[in-house]
Scaffold this motif. Sequence first.
Motif, PDB file in Angstrom:
ATOM      1  N   ALA A 140     -45.852   1.768 -50.933  1.00 58.49           N
ATOM      2  CA  ALA A 140     -44.619   2.469 -50.560  1.00 58.49           C
ATOM      3  C   ALA A 140     -44.428   2.410 -49.051  1.00 58.49           C
ATOM      4  O   ALA A 140     -45.398   2.380 -48.287  1.00 58.49           O
ATOM      5  CB  ALA A 140     -44.659   3.924 -51.019  1.00 58.49           C
ATOM      6  N   THR A 141     -43.174   2.347 -48.634  1.00 60.64           N
ATOM      7  CA  THR A 141     -42.797   2.535 -47.233  1.00 60.64           C
ATOM      8  C   THR A 141     -41.968   3.812 -47.163  1.00 60.64           C
ATOM      9  O   THR A 141     -40.889   3.896 -47.771  1.00 60.64           O
ATOM     10  CB  THR A 141     -41.995   1.344 -46.693  1.00 60.64           C
ATOM     11  N   LEU A 142     -42.479   4.795 -46.442  1.00 55.40           N
ATOM     12  CA  LEU A 142     -41.826   6.105 -46.391  1.00 55.40           C
ATOM     13  C   LEU A 142     -40.881   6.241 -45.203  1.00 55.40           C
ATOM     14  O   LEU A 142     -39.877   6.952 -45.280  1.00 55.40           O
ATOM     15  CB  LEU A 142     -42.883   7.217 -46.333  1.00 55.40           C
ATOM     16  N   VAL A 143     -41.205   5.586 -44.089  1.00 59.35           N
ATOM     17  CA  VAL A 143     -40.383   5.682 -42.876  1.00 59.35           C
ATOM     18  C   VAL A 143     -40.314   4.303 -42.238  1.00 59.35           C
ATOM     19  O   VAL A 143     -41.326   3.591 -42.152  1.00 59.35           O
ATOM     20  CB  VAL A 143     -40.977   6.696 -41.870  1.00 59.35           C
ATOM     21  N   ASP A 144     -39.123   3.935 -41.770  1.00 52.31           N
ATOM     22  CA  ASP A 144     -38.943   2.696 -41.006  1.00 52.31           C
ATOM     23  C   ASP A 144     -37.699   2.878 -40.145  1.00 52.31           C
ATOM     24  O   ASP A 144     -36.613   2.410 -40.476  1.00 52.31           O
ATOM     25  CB  ASP A 144     -38.792   1.499 -41.945  1.00 52.31           C
ATOM     26  N   GLU A 145     -37.866   3.598 -39.014  1.00 49.73           N
ATOM     27  CA  GLU A 145     -36.715   3.939 -38.181  1.00 49.73           C
ATOM     28  C   GLU A 145     -37.178   4.411 -36.811  1.00 49.73           C
ATOM     29  O   GLU A 145     -38.366   4.680 -36.597  1.00 49.73           O
ATOM     30  CB  GLU A 145     -35.887   5.047 -38.840  1.00 49.73           C
ATOM     31  N   VAL A 146     -36.234   4.532 -35.903  1.00 56.55           N
ATOM     32  CA  VAL A 146     -36.511   5.093 -34.580  1.00 56.55           C
ATOM     33  C   VAL A 146     -36.490   6.618 -34.689  1.00 56.55           C
ATOM     34  O   VAL A 146     -35.559   7.196 -35.268  1.00 56.55           O
ATOM     35  CB  VAL A 146     -35.478   4.614 -33.546  1.00 56.55           C
ATOM     36  N   THR A 172     -47.274  15.315 -51.759  1.00 54.86           N
ATOM     37  CA  THR A 172     -47.934  15.847 -50.572  1.00 54.86           C
ATOM     38  C   THR A 172     -47.009  15.650 -49.383  1.00 54.86           C
ATOM     39  O   THR A 172     -46.169  14.735 -49.378  1.00 54.86           O
ATOM     40  CB  THR A 172     -49.290  15.160 -50.320  1.00 54.86           C
ATOM     41  N   THR A 173     -47.141  16.513 -48.379  1.00 54.75           N
ATOM     42  CA  THR A 173     -46.335  16.409 -47.161  1.00 54.75           C
ATOM     43  C   THR A 173     -47.190  15.828 -46.045  1.00 54.75           C
ATOM     44  O   THR A 173     -48.239  16.380 -45.704  1.00 54.75           O
ATOM     45  CB  THR A 173     -45.786  17.781 -46.738  1.00 54.75           C
ATOM     46  N   ILE A 174     -46.744  14.713 -45.494  1.00 56.66           N
ATOM     47  CA  ILE A 174     -47.436  14.062 -44.378  1.00 56.66           C
ATOM     48  C   ILE A 174     -46.773  14.523 -43.084  1.00 56.66           C
ATOM     49  O   ILE A 174     -45.557  14.366 -42.905  1.00 56.66           O
ATOM     50  CB  ILE A 174     -47.364  12.530 -44.503  1.00 56.66           C
ATOM     51  N   SER A 175     -47.566  15.117 -42.195  1.00 52.07           N
ATOM     52  CA  SER A 175     -47.075  15.576 -40.894  1.00 52.07           C
ATOM     53  C   SER A 175     -47.689  14.701 -39.808  1.00 52.07           C
ATOM     54  O   SER A 175     -48.893  14.417 -39.840  1.00 52.07           O
ATOM     55  CB  SER A 175     -47.462  17.037 -40.659  1.00 52.07           C
ATOM     56  N   TYR A 176     -46.872  14.286 -38.842  1.00 56.32           N
ATOM     57  CA  TYR A 176     -47.408  13.471 -37.752  1.00 56.32           C
ATOM     58  C   TYR A 176     -46.702  13.845 -36.450  1.00 56.32           C
ATOM     59  O   TYR A 176     -45.519  14.189 -36.430  1.00 56.32           O
ATOM     60  CB  TYR A 176     -47.272  11.976 -38.047  1.00 56.32           C
ATOM     61  N   LEU A 177     -47.472  13.808 -35.373  1.00 51.77           N
ATOM     62  CA  LEU A 177     -46.979  14.197 -34.057  1.00 51.77           C
ATOM     63  C   LEU A 177     -46.829  12.949 -33.199  1.00 51.77           C
ATOM     64  O   LEU A 177     -47.809  12.262 -32.902  1.00 51.77           O
ATOM     65  CB  LEU A 177     -47.942  15.181 -33.398  1.00 51.77           C
ATOM     66  N   LEU A 178     -45.586  12.655 -32.819  1.00 46.82           N
ATOM     67  CA  LEU A 178     -45.290  11.464 -32.023  1.00 46.82           C
ATOM     68  C   LEU A 178     -45.367  11.804 -30.539  1.00 46.82           C
ATOM     69  O   LEU A 178     -44.649  12.690 -30.067  1.00 46.82           O
ATOM     70  CB  LEU A 178     -43.890  10.944 -32.358  1.00 46.82           C
ATOM     71  N   PRO A 179     -46.213  11.107 -29.778  1.00 47.70           N
ATOM     72  CA  PRO A 179     -46.328  11.406 -28.353  1.00 47.70           C
ATOM     73  C   PRO A 179     -45.095  11.023 -27.549  1.00 47.70           C
ATOM     74  O   PRO A 179     -44.878  11.538 -26.454  1.00 47.70           O
ATOM     75  CB  PRO A 179     -47.536  10.598 -27.892  1.00 47.70           C
ATOM     76  N   GLU A 180     -44.290  10.089 -28.092  1.00 44.25           N
ATOM     77  CA  GLU A 180     -43.068   9.692 -27.402  1.00 44.25           C
ATOM     78  C   GLU A 180     -42.099   9.098 -28.414  1.00 44.25           C
ATOM     79  O   GLU A 180     -42.419   8.905 -29.587  1.00 44.25           O
ATOM     80  CB  GLU A 180     -43.365   8.689 -26.287  1.00 44.25           C
ATOM     81  N   MET A 181     -40.910   8.830 -27.961  1.00 43.40           N
ATOM     82  CA  MET A 181     -39.874   8.255 -28.813  1.00 43.40           C
ATOM     83  C   MET A 181     -40.167   6.781 -29.076  1.00 43.40           C
ATOM     84  O   MET A 181     -40.735   6.082 -28.236  1.00 43.40           O
ATOM     85  CB  MET A 181     -38.517   8.414 -28.130  1.00 43.40           C
ATOM     86  N   GLY A 182     -39.780   6.286 -30.281  1.00 42.09           N
ATOM     87  CA  GLY A 182     -39.967   4.875 -30.568  1.00 42.09           C
ATOM     88  C   GLY A 182     -39.742   4.548 -32.029  1.00 42.09           C
ATOM     89  O   GLY A 182     -39.369   5.403 -32.841  1.00 42.09           O
ATOM     90  N   LYS A 183     -39.979   3.272 -32.370  1.00 45.45           N
ATOM     91  CA  LYS A 183     -39.835   2.788 -33.745  1.00 45.45           C
ATOM     92  C   LYS A 183     -41.063   3.213 -34.550  1.00 45.45           C
ATOM     93  O   LYS A 183     -42.202   2.922 -34.185  1.00 45.45           O
ATOM     94  CB  LYS A 183     -39.718   1.264 -33.743  1.00 45.45           C
ATOM     95  N   VAL A 184     -40.822   3.902 -35.691  1.00 45.06           N
ATOM     96  CA  VAL A 184     -41.908   4.467 -36.494  1.00 45.06           C
ATOM     97  C   VAL A 184     -41.882   3.845 -37.884  1.00 45.06           C
ATOM     98  O   VAL A 184     -40.817   3.692 -38.501  1.00 45.06           O
ATOM     99  CB  VAL A 184     -41.765   6.001 -36.615  1.00 45.06           C
ATOM    100  N   THR A 185     -43.074   3.492 -38.378  1.00 43.28           N
ATOM    101  CA  THR A 185     -43.227   3.108 -39.785  1.00 43.28           C
ATOM    102  C   THR A 185     -44.349   3.939 -40.390  1.00 43.28           C
ATOM    103  O   THR A 185     -45.369   4.200 -39.737  1.00 43.28           O
ATOM    104  CB  THR A 185     -43.561   1.614 -39.948  1.00 43.28           C
ATOM    105  N   VAL A 186     -44.136   4.352 -41.634  1.00 36.49           N
ATOM    106  CA  VAL A 186     -45.169   5.046 -42.406  1.00 36.49           C
ATOM    107  C   VAL A 186     -45.292   4.308 -43.734  1.00 36.49           C
ATOM    108  O   VAL A 186     -44.371   4.349 -44.564  1.00 36.49           O
ATOM    109  CB  VAL A 186     -44.832   6.529 -42.636  1.00 36.49           C
ATOM    110  N   ASP A 187     -46.412   3.607 -43.919  1.00 42.28           N
ATOM    111  CA  ASP A 187     -46.661   2.837 -45.137  1.00 42.28           C
ATOM    112  C   ASP A 187     -47.853   3.425 -45.880  1.00 42.28           C
ATOM    113  O   ASP A 187     -48.808   3.922 -45.267  1.00 42.28           O
ATOM    114  CB  ASP A 187     -46.952   1.373 -44.799  1.00 42.28           C
ATOM    115  N   VAL A 188     -47.808   3.336 -47.222  1.00 49.04           N
ATOM    116  CA  VAL A 188     -48.896   3.820 -48.070  1.00 49.04           C
ATOM    117  C   VAL A 188     -49.550   2.619 -48.752  1.00 49.04           C
ATOM    118  O   VAL A 188     -48.851   1.745 -49.305  1.00 49.04           O
ATOM    119  CB  VAL A 188     -48.375   4.812 -49.127  1.00 49.04           C
ATOM    120  N   TYR A 189     -50.897   2.560 -48.715  1.00 46.45           N
ATOM    121  CA  TYR A 189     -51.668   1.464 -49.305  1.00 46.45           C
ATOM    122  C   TYR A 189     -52.670   2.033 -50.304  1.00 46.45           C
ATOM    123  O   TYR A 189     -53.172   3.160 -50.130  1.00 46.45           O
ATOM    124  CB  TYR A 189     -52.436   0.700 -48.222  1.00 46.45           C
ATOM    125  N   ASN A 190     -52.976   1.218 -51.342  1.00 43.53           N
ATOM    126  CA  ASN A 190     -54.050   1.614 -52.248  1.00 43.53           C
ATOM    127  C   ASN A 190     -55.389   1.171 -51.671  1.00 43.53           C
ATOM    128  O   ASN A 190     -55.446   0.551 -50.595  1.00 43.53           O
ATOM    129  CB  ASN A 190     -53.824   1.073 -53.660  1.00 43.53           C
TER     130      ASN A 190
END
Length: 536
Positions: A487-493, A462-480
Amino acid sequence: QYPTLEGQIKYWNLPETYMPTPYATDDYQTIPFDYFYVTLYQVLDTTPEGVPNAFDSVATKYVQPLLTEDLDELMSYFDFEINTEMNNQRGCDAMYLMKVWDGGMIYHTTPPAPDEETKLGGSTYTYNNWGGVNATDALAIQLMVGGLNDINGTPWNYSWVGLNTDSPWYGYYSHGIADVNSSNTYTNGGITALDALTAKYRTVGNIASYPDNGSTNQFSPNFRVTGRMVDSLPQKTFMYDRPFDYDNVEDVPFTHSGADYMYFSYATAHKYTSSMVPWEGAANYINLYYEAIGDVNASYIPPGSGLKAEPTVTLTYEGMFAANVGEVVTIPINIDRDVEVGAITLSFNYRNDLIEVLGTNYDADDMFINQEEGILNMAWFSTESVDYIADAAVALIKVRIIEEIPADVELFELNVNTEFADATANPIDVDLKTSGVSTDKGLVDGAALTASNYPNPFNDATTISYLLPEMGKVTVDVYNNMGMKVATLVDEVQESGLREIVFNTGDVNPGVYFYHITLQGETKDYSAVKRMIVVN
């Protein structure tokens, strides 16, 4: 009483809007008038097949409004009175044909004979006002290519288009409208998949004129013309649900001169000639219909015709995100409801003084960007429809911020050609949403981090889309559903704007999962949690 022929020139659409004549042009900041002209000819001789090969001009009339004795106004009107005393061969029993054309610039209140020197592209209405064609029409052409027999029945409901068993297929007029590259306009075989693609290319602006593949010419004309005899004026025939057909005695086919449709060619070189007019009795009436080539669904409202084309799709702004001058961001265009789509046409004017459009998620052949004019067009169609869920992005626009963007500025505005259609090439009722952008970071205080994924449920990815209101450090984690991180999908600025990441199930078991997105922004922190379902 001498026999007469009266008529009006209209556009072939539901309201039968009038072709504007005279039409105030803009030629080098002067305002000459452009008129349509009609010439009536008496046929003197025909071939054994009944085709006129010798004829004599009776009169030429310019087309203009007429105020009747009952104070009714007949727009785009012309008339002929046949003086049989001048030539005893003329009368009700004689044979006649007509020629019609868009004549060009006239600087007089009472037009003289058409100017033989008028250039086609400089001023004529029909050269400069082709339109109304979009991806919906391209899809309809593709359906015709596939041999769809009952396009004039349910669920397609193109009642003005004939059957594919007609000769030519779909009736001579609809066949000519769909054969956009004029490969075989008036006989069978002219409609191919290339016509559908060519219509789409011109929709987005990748070509400025249709090619002429049926001759050595470079370009086809912008319009086809036909006629239909009527009982009186004014009279509409669009609602008759009767396609134009060679077998209909009231229908009068017209053929373009065949001249190359070039900007500097003479307007008088592009006359449309009728078959013999079915003349009966002392009083005769005819409607002449123009239609933009490619406008299969007959939806165009020509400018200056007395009616204004209204947009069928609206664009609203919800939320906002911050960006810096020089930053590249992606702006989503989201659909407002669940819908099955067969054709998409998106046409925007944008603030080219504030942003530079760099690209979209559409293929190069399916989009057109004109930074100088601030125009962005996109088009797509397929006989295999695509399902969109509410809030899904139907377009992603990558832009560079080139100037400070004040509060409450709307960067994009929809044009009237924007339209969505289903797999039967019928327009569907949808609206669009997007996010505002500002270089004023104080405006994002009330903004939220939003997210969605598609498809959902899903079995492999599946494709996860997200809209960031401003610049910054982003993490995207998946939990059961037990709260364990899988899973950790994103961990970056990341910069502000729309971002996407694909989650592949891999060894994950079927069940309910949650993805947690956090943003440590420049002004504050944000978070969002969404549910998704993995199935076998």
